[in-house]
Enzyme design. Structure first.
Site, short mmCIF file in Angstrom:
data_model
loop_
_atom_site.label_atom_id
_atom_site.label_comp_id
_atom_site.label_asym_id
_atom_site.label_seq_id
_atom_site.Cartn_x
_atom_site.Cartn_y
_atom_site.Cartn_z
N ARG A 59 -41.53 28.78 5.30
CA ARG A 59 -40.93 29.38 4.11
C ARG A 59 -40.00 30.50 4.58
NH1 ARG A 59 -43.96 28.42 -0.93
NH2 ARG A 59 -45.81 27.20 -0.45
N HIS A 62 -35.96 34.71 3.21
CA HIS A 62 -35.63 35.16 1.86
C HIS A 62 -35.53 36.68 1.78
CE1 HIS A 62 -38.25 31.44 0.87
NE2 HIS A 62 -37.00 31.07 1.02
N HIS A 119 -37.35 37.81 5.04
CA HIS A 119 -38.73 37.51 5.41
C HIS A 119 -38.98 36.02 5.34
CE1 HIS A 119 -43.03 36.88 4.25
NE2 HIS A 119 -43.17 37.61 5.35
N TYR A 132 -48.94 38.89 -0.89
CA TYR A 132 -47.84 39.85 -0.82
C TYR A 132 -48.03 40.92 -1.88
CZ TYR A 132 -45.14 35.66 0.71
OH TYR A 132 -44.68 34.53 1.31
#
Length: 180
Positions: A59, A62, A119, A132
């Site tokens: 992932r 971003h 990240h 998070y």
């Protein structure tokens, strides 16, 4: 909590200090006062969890653009990840440098990511959960990102990538236009 500076300006590894007994342990994972004392953003606007079924799920990378830049506190509450941050603050001495760390539920470590950083992470185990804490609310119009394998950054990923979203796979390489 033990705060250790990384090689990127403003980013910290955070290790918990355990109070252990026969039941297990208790530890503080966040304290506004301690964050403030270390010059870190202690604001908390929202918390998110990412569940990842497959080892090798990637992932990222971003970030949110100004005025919605966010600080993050990232920890892996089940499994393990290679967590990667990249400084995208143009006036920073560590601009376009990256830092990678293995966050593991068995170690209970976390990474503080300041505003102005991209990240992403790669799961190193199946059934991985990432938690998070965010300083700002998600702002869809400010959401941005760039390729996880941008050759200008050359991140060394620790494992094979088996799953990535179509959106992340099609992100562009980094350019200053992404910050606007």
């Amino acid at each position: 909590m033990i705060f250790t500076k990384t090689n990127l300006e403003g980013a910290f590894i955070i290790e918990i200090q355990r109070l252990e007994d026969e039941r297990g342990f208790f530890a503080r994972t966040f304290c506004q006062r301690e964050f403030r004392e270390h010059g870190l953003n202690p604001s908390l606007a929202q918390c998110n969890i990412s569940y990842n079924k497959v080892k090798g799920t990637l992932r990222g990378m971003h970030f949110q653009k100004t005025p919605s830049q966010e600080a993050k506190l990232v920890c892996c509450v089940q499994g393990a990840i290679q967590d990667v941050i990249i400084d995208v603050r143009p006036n920073s001495s560590t601009f376009m440098k990256y830092f990678a760390i293995r966050l593991m539920s068995t170690v209970h470590n976390a990474l503080y990511v300041p505003e102005g950083f991209a990240h992403g992470f790669l799961t190193l185990e199946a059934e991985t959960h990432v938690f998070y804490q965010m300083s700002e609310f998600y702002a869809p119009d400010a959401a941005s990102g760039f390729r996880w394998n941008d050759p200008a950054i050359n991140i060394e990923w620790n494992d094979e990538i088996h799953m990535i979203s179509e959106r992340d796979a099609n992100l562009p390489n980094f350019s200053m236009d992404l910050l606007k």
